[in-house]
Scaffold this motif. Structure first.
Motif: not given
Ligand code: PMP
Length: 452
Positions: A99-116, A271-275
């Motif tokens: 899931x962390x890897x799947x989120x990194x794929x859709x997140x803005x570039x340079x945001x590749x880690x997730x704390x759940x 995908x995100x409001x930031x985008x």
């Protein structure tokens, strides 16, 4: 097996045992709760068998709509495979990693880690702990102050409610906790007065710089804001706001936290409001649309430089029993798969959001509506007595309008006298037509009540 019960039975039992969130218990006890029993697509059915169009997607979360069997199947499979394990003490499991890897794929570039985390509130508790830890690692432990906004919403835990700027919540229990400051919100319709919206947006942005200078840059850890305030009343900032905030952020060494709990996972057509707004946050709290609400889950997406700093900081003494819960993670993975494969976000952007917004604007001609605004799959109506001066009805009419919505089979939320919608992203044109028709019916009924 639960025995079949009548609505009155459910209400009585609830009255005896259930303390519901954000409720006036005396009022609810007298009236009895509405009992929602099942759901499919964009519709709910209550215990009287009435069909209700859920224009709020639950609490802004059921992005893929109700009744998706794939999500139930993913739950079932994962429960049999590994119903629980944790991520503490140097262990992990495949669903959380994937899931962390799947989120990194859709997140803005340079945001590749997730704390759940387990929810949006917990995600913002993590934000508070994480940004202070970050600055301590960088040998600036005095950088602790987090700037939020009046009428922002970041959750209901002590940290969440403190970061948020809801006065009524602060009133209960000495909140905010120390080290949190709040600045004005970019709510032109409610607070812009005679100012032009763009000038007001710039003024609201400059409040950030004023606050940074007042507190001292050396003490400010972060600024937290929702790209679009949701619970505050679907407050879409004037176009001048975010570009000016970005310029200010570029001048100071503070972290920027974009709370994507509502805007994330397609609500704006990105995908995100930031985008949508071209923001470059360092941290993004997420929840809700991550699992489409099918299971509780939240998290914080972290920019690479923050993750690198954390890696140098020794043990981070923070985490939840359910951080990365395998069943929730399996559901989130399947939910993201559905969003991607069915091109739901793309369809919102190209087709259904423009259609919803076109039809939503038609409501501006209603005598009660002072402003109809919206973006993506979000909409708001400002109910006023006088459109020109933006004068509200004495005593407010939002709650009365909401009652007419319930009576007519529509869930639309009232924030004061701002009526808001946030339907499932899968709502189609026909259902949007039904939604607009119902909203008009309810506005008419409210107007008739006021006249009579
Ligand atoms: N942040 C935002 C922007 C939210 O809208 C919400 C919930 N409405 C939260 C945080 C808190 O999420 P939860 O209710 O899952 O704790």
């Amino acid at each position: 097996m639960t025995q079949p019960r009548t609505t009155a039975d459910w209400q009585a039992l609830g009255r005896q045992h259930l303390l519901a969130p954000f409720s006036d218990y005396k009022q609810l006890g007298a009236k009895g709760a509405r009992i929602i029993q099942r759901a499919d697509g964009v519709y709910l059915w209550d215990s009287e068998g009435r069909k209700i169009l859920d224009a709020m997607a639950g609490l802004w979360c059921v992005n893929v709509g109700y009744g998706r069997r794939e999500l139930a199947d993913a739950t079932h499979r994962q429960m049999l495979e590994l119903p629980y394990y944790n991520l503490f003490f140097q262990t992990a499991h495949p669903p959380a990693i994937e899931l962390a890897a799947a989120i990194a794929e859709i997140a803005p570039a340079g945001m590749r880690h997730v704390f759940f985390a387990g929810s949006g509130s917990e995600a913002n508790d993590t934000v508070l702990r994480l940004v202070r830890h970050y600055w301590a690692i960088k040998d600036q432990p005095q950088k602790k102050v987090i700037i939020g906004r009046i009428n922002g919403y970041h959750g209901s835990t002590v940290a969440g409610a403190s970061l948020g700027g809801m006065k009524a919540m602060h009133g209960q229990g000495d909140l905010p906790i120390p080290g949190i400051e709040h600045i004005a919100q970019p709510y032109w319709y409610g607070e812009g007065g005679a100012m032009d919206p763009q000038a007001f947006g710039e003024w609201a942005a400059e409040e950030l710089e004023k606050k940074i200078l007042e507190v001292g840059e050396e003490r400010v850890a972060a600024f937290i804001a929702e790209p679009i305030q949701g619970a505050g009343g679907v407050i879409i900032p004037p176009q001048s706001y975010w570009p000016r905030v970005r310029k200010i952020l570029a001048r100071y060494d503070i972290l920027f936290v974009a709370d994507e709990v509502i805007c994330g996972f397609g609500r704006t057509g990105e995908w995100f409001g930031s985008q949508y707004y071209g923001l470059e946050p360092d941290l993004m709290p997420i929840a809700k649309g991550l699992t489409s609400g099918y299971l509780p889950m939240g998290g914080v997406i972290v920019r690479d430089h923050v993750a690198q700093t954390l890696a140098e900081g020794g043990e981070f003494y923070h985490g939840y029993t359910y951080s990365g819960h395998p069943v929730a993670a399996a559901v989130a993975l399947e939910n993201i798969r559905i969003l991607r494969e069915e091109k739901i976000v793309e369809r919102v952007k190209a087709e259904t959001a423009p259609y919803l917004q076109k039809r939503w604007q038609e409501l501006a001609d209603h005598p009660l509506v002072g402003e109809a605004r919206g973006l993506g799959m979000l909409g708001a109506l400002e109910l006023v007595q006088d459109k020109k001066s933006r004068t509200r009805f004495p005593g407010g009419i939002g709650m009365r309008c909401r009652e007419h919505c319930f009576a007519n089979g529509l869930i639309m939320r009232a924030v004061g006298d701002t009526m808001i919608v946030s339907p499932p992203l899968v709502i189609d044109r026909e259902e949007i037509d039904a939604l607009i028709g119902l909203v008009r019916t309810c506005l008419d009924a409210t107007a008739r009540e006021l006249a009579g």
